[in-house]
Design a protein around this motif. Structure first.
Motif, short mmCIF file in Angstrom:
data_model
loop_
_atom_site.label_atom_id
_atom_site.label_comp_id
_atom_site.label_asym_id
_atom_site.label_seq_id
_atom_site.Cartn_x
_atom_site.Cartn_y
_atom_site.Cartn_z
N ASP A 28 -31.58 0.26 -3.42
CA ASP A 28 -30.39 0.38 -2.58
C ASP A 28 -30.72 1.28 -1.41
OD1 ASP A 28 -27.64 1.39 -1.67
OD2 ASP A 28 -27.08 -0.06 -3.24
N ASP A 73 -29.60 -4.31 -4.36
CA ASP A 73 -28.58 -4.49 -3.34
C ASP A 73 -29.08 -5.55 -2.36
OD1 ASP A 73 -26.32 -4.14 -1.80
OD2 ASP A 73 -27.08 -2.38 -0.76
N LEU A 74 -28.17 -6.29 -1.74
CA LEU A 74 -28.57 -7.33 -0.80
C LEU A 74 -28.81 -6.80 0.60
CD1 LEU A 74 -26.20 -10.30 -1.77
CD2 LEU A 74 -28.57 -9.92 -2.47
N ASN A 75 -28.06 -5.79 0.98
CA ASN A 75 -28.12 -5.28 2.35
C ASN A 75 -29.19 -4.20 2.47
OD1 ASN A 75 -27.49 -4.83 5.03
ND2 ASN A 75 -25.78 -3.46 4.57
N SER A 101 -23.85 -5.55 -5.58
CA SER A 101 -23.49 -5.61 -4.16
C SER A 101 -22.02 -5.28 -3.94
CB SER A 101 -23.79 -7.02 -3.62
OG SER A 101 -23.35 -7.17 -2.29
N ASP A 108 -22.84 -15.17 -0.16
CA ASP A 108 -23.80 -14.17 -0.61
C ASP A 108 -24.17 -14.39 -2.07
OD1 ASP A 108 -23.87 -12.91 1.86
OD2 ASP A 108 -22.28 -11.47 1.34
N TYR A 120 -24.95 -11.31 -10.87
CA TYR A 120 -24.37 -10.75 -9.66
C TYR A 120 -23.15 -9.92 -10.05
CZ TYR A 120 -23.18 -10.79 -4.63
OH TYR A 120 -22.94 -10.46 -3.31
#
Length: 238
Positions: A28, A73-75, A101, A108, A120
């Motif tokens: 993250d 985390d995706l971001n 997320s 997403d 997820y």
């Protein structure tokens, strides 16, 4: 001490033992959040082997420590989370990825699953929900925040309604045993390994073995691909 309390304590002890054998890595870009998640997982008994704050660092460290579960985390700066997932799962299909997320956007979720994520979970989840999700992800159960599992299955049904044409030289599909087909049908219906074991009156480990054998025969990498395979063949409606 009541029988119920003793049983609960026994189950908790077993859960703690299971957690200790699971190597987890947390990725993250927010240091406080990353450290808090790692601390909570370690407190629950998980073996937190590494953390990372950006995409390239996540790939390097994951390849070095080889976690069982990547909490991702995706971001992320440098390399997006979905690309990190795709690269790591492509290199090691045994790796399980649990996306954690803040985004519940359908696009997403679907992109993460298509990149190889097993589950997820939204960041609004409680610590207990996160720990349970990591345990289930480690054994290959698809774990989704309520409402998202139906979205994923719905997307695979949509894709299966217009499957790609088979190549002329495509080899004949491997033959599955009756029990493997039965387990595959229940996987396609969205049941967890525990639910399948209860339905078929067999052990959780036996269900895992059937799934792993089926993955090997079909040359698939994870349970998500297995679900799509089954839906394309209409097994979820059988």
């Amino acid at each position: 001490m009541s029988e119920v309390t003793e049983q609960q304590q026994t189950q908790q002890t077993q859960a703690d033992r299971d957690a200790q054998s699971i190597k987890v890595m947390v990725v993250d870009d927010h240091p406080m959040w990353r450290d808090a998640v790692a601390r909570d997982l370690a407190a629950a008994g998980f073996d937190v082997v590494a953390t990372a704050g950006d995409g390239p660092q996540a790939v390097r460290r994951a390849q070095a420590v080889v976690p069982d579960v990547l909490v991702l985390d995706l971001n992320l700066p440098g390399t997006p989370g979905v690309q990190v997932c795709k690269e790591l799962v492509g290199a090691d299909p045994k790796l399980r990825v649990l996306v954690l997320s803040a985004s519940g956007e359908h696009a997403d979720v679907l992109e993460a699953v298509k990149s190889g994520a097993t589950g997820y979970l939204l960041k609004s989840a409680s610590t207990d929900e996160l720990c349970d999700a990591v345990r289930r992800t480690a054994v290959g159960d698809p774990v989704f925040t309520p409402g998202l599992a139906g979205l994923v299955l719905g997307e695979y049904r949509r894709l299966a309604s217009d499957p790609a044409p088979a190549a002329a030289d495509e080899p004949k599909a491997p033959q599955l045993t009756d029990r493997e087909t039965e387990v595959l049908r229940l996987v396609a219906k969205g049941l967890s390994y525990k639910q399948i074991a209860e339905r078929l009156v067999i052990s959780h480990r036996t269900v895992q073995n059937h799934v792993q054998n089926t993955l090997g025969k079909l040359q698939l990498h994870n349970r998500v691909e297995l679900v799509r395979y089954a839906i394309e063949r209409g097994l979820d409606d059988a």
